[in-house]
Design a protein around this motif. Structure first.
Motif, PDB file in Angstrom:
ATOM      1  N   HIS A 160       0.837  -1.204   0.000  1.00  0.00           N
ATOM      2  CA  HIS A 160       0.000   0.000   0.000  1.00  0.00           C
ATOM      3  C   HIS A 160       0.867   1.247   0.000  1.00  0.00           C
ATOM      4  O   HIS A 160       1.980   1.254   0.525  1.00  0.00           O
ATOM      5  CB  HIS A 160      -0.914  -0.009   1.229  1.00  0.00           C
ATOM      6  N   GLU A 161       0.364   2.330  -0.585  1.00  0.00           N
ATOM      7  CA  GLU A 161       1.134   3.584  -0.637  1.00  0.00           C
ATOM      8  C   GLU A 161       1.360   4.200   0.738  1.00  0.00           C
ATOM      9  O   GLU A 161       2.306   4.949   0.942  1.00  0.00           O
ATOM     10  CB  GLU A 161       0.448   4.592  -1.560  1.00  0.00           C
ATOM     11  N   ILE A 162       0.493   3.902   1.684  1.00  0.00           N
ATOM     12  CA  ILE A 162       0.667   4.367   3.063  1.00  0.00           C
ATOM     13  C   ILE A 162       1.340   3.236   3.847  1.00  0.00           C
ATOM     14  O   ILE A 162       0.863   2.100   3.834  1.00  0.00           O
ATOM     15  CB  ILE A 162      -0.690   4.736   3.709  1.00  0.00           C
ATOM     16  N   ALA A 163       2.436   3.531   4.501  1.00  0.00           N
ATOM     17  CA  ALA A 163       3.182   2.513   5.238  1.00  0.00           C
ATOM     18  C   ALA A 163       2.368   2.009   6.431  1.00  0.00           C
ATOM     19  O   ALA A 163       1.960   2.786   7.283  1.00  0.00           O
ATOM     20  CB  ALA A 163       4.516   3.088   5.708  1.00  0.00           C
ATOM     21  N   SER A 186       0.375  -5.007   8.324  1.00  0.00           N
ATOM     22  CA  SER A 186       0.637  -5.938   7.223  1.00  0.00           C
ATOM     23  C   SER A 186       1.224  -7.261   7.718  1.00  0.00           C
ATOM     24  O   SER A 186       1.269  -8.226   6.963  1.00  0.00           O
ATOM     25  CB  SER A 186       1.547  -5.303   6.176  1.00  0.00           C
ATOM     26  N   GLN A 187       1.655  -7.324   8.970  1.00  0.00           N
ATOM     27  CA  GLN A 187       2.157  -8.565   9.532  1.00  0.00           C
ATOM     28  C   GLN A 187       1.050  -9.364  10.221  1.00  0.00           C
ATOM     29  O   GLN A 187       1.314 -10.328  10.943  1.00  0.00           O
ATOM     30  CB  GLN A 187       3.311  -8.277  10.499  1.00  0.00           C
ATOM     31  N   HIS A 188      -0.177  -8.942   9.976  1.00  0.00           N
ATOM     32  CA  HIS A 188      -1.347  -9.665  10.466  1.00  0.00           C
ATOM     33  C   HIS A 188      -2.127 -10.217   9.284  1.00  0.00           C
ATOM     34  O   HIS A 188      -2.047  -9.693   8.173  1.00  0.00           O
ATOM     35  CB  HIS A 188      -2.249  -8.734  11.297  1.00  0.00           C
ATOM     36  N   GLU A 189      -2.883 -11.271   9.541  1.00  0.00           N
ATOM     37  CA  GLU A 189      -3.733 -11.853   8.502  1.00  0.00           C
ATOM     38  C   GLU A 189      -5.106 -11.188   8.475  1.00  0.00           C
ATOM     39  O   GLU A 189      -5.635 -10.884   7.420  1.00  0.00           O
ATOM     40  CB  GLU A 189      -3.895 -13.355   8.738  1.00  0.00           C
TER      41      GLU A 189
END
Length: 130
Positions: free
Chosen positions: A14-17, A22-25
């Motif tokens: 995604h363009e926003i960090a 993102s380390q979650h499902e």
């Protein structure tokens, strides 16, 4: 209210960090009212047990901060005493509930505290735009 998000690993692109998310499902969250009680519940399913343990530590820190923030407000303290933090494998979650009157009074107390910060925020905003 209910919310859920799946395939959170895609947030890595995604363009926003959003590296923590993102380390979650997936995440599920609910907030509502039942039998005179107001409640909130969230479960975060991490990609690994190590990440779930770190998420648990983050949530534990947030709860500790909120306990400190509640000083001087018995309704806020009562809400925080009811927070349950859970961890099982890749899943970390929290749940709390309180009677409507206590929760609404606690929210009023929190909003009054935030209002004391408004003059500072406004002053900084004006200074930044001059």
């Amino acid at each position: 209210m209910y919310g859920a998000a799946i395939d959170l690993g895609q947030l890595a692109d995604h363009e926003i960090a959003m590296p923590a998310l993102s380390q979650h499902e997936r995440i599920t969250w609910s907030f509502g009212q039942s039998d005179g009680q107001i409640y909130e519940q969230a479960d975060l399913v991490a990609q690994s047990e190590d990440m779930a343990k770190k998420t648990h530590r983050i949530l534990d820190g947030i709860i500790a901060y909120e306990e400190l923030w509640s000083e001087g407000s018995e309704p806020m303290k009562q809400i925080m005493r009811g927070v349950e933090l859970t961890h099982d494998g890749n899943t970390t979650g929290f749940h709390w509930q309180g009677d409507e009157s206590t929760v609404l009074t606690g929210l009023d107390d929190a909003l009054q505290r935030l209002d004391t910060w408004k003059p500072i925020w406004k002053k900084q905003h004006r200074a930044a735009h001059q």
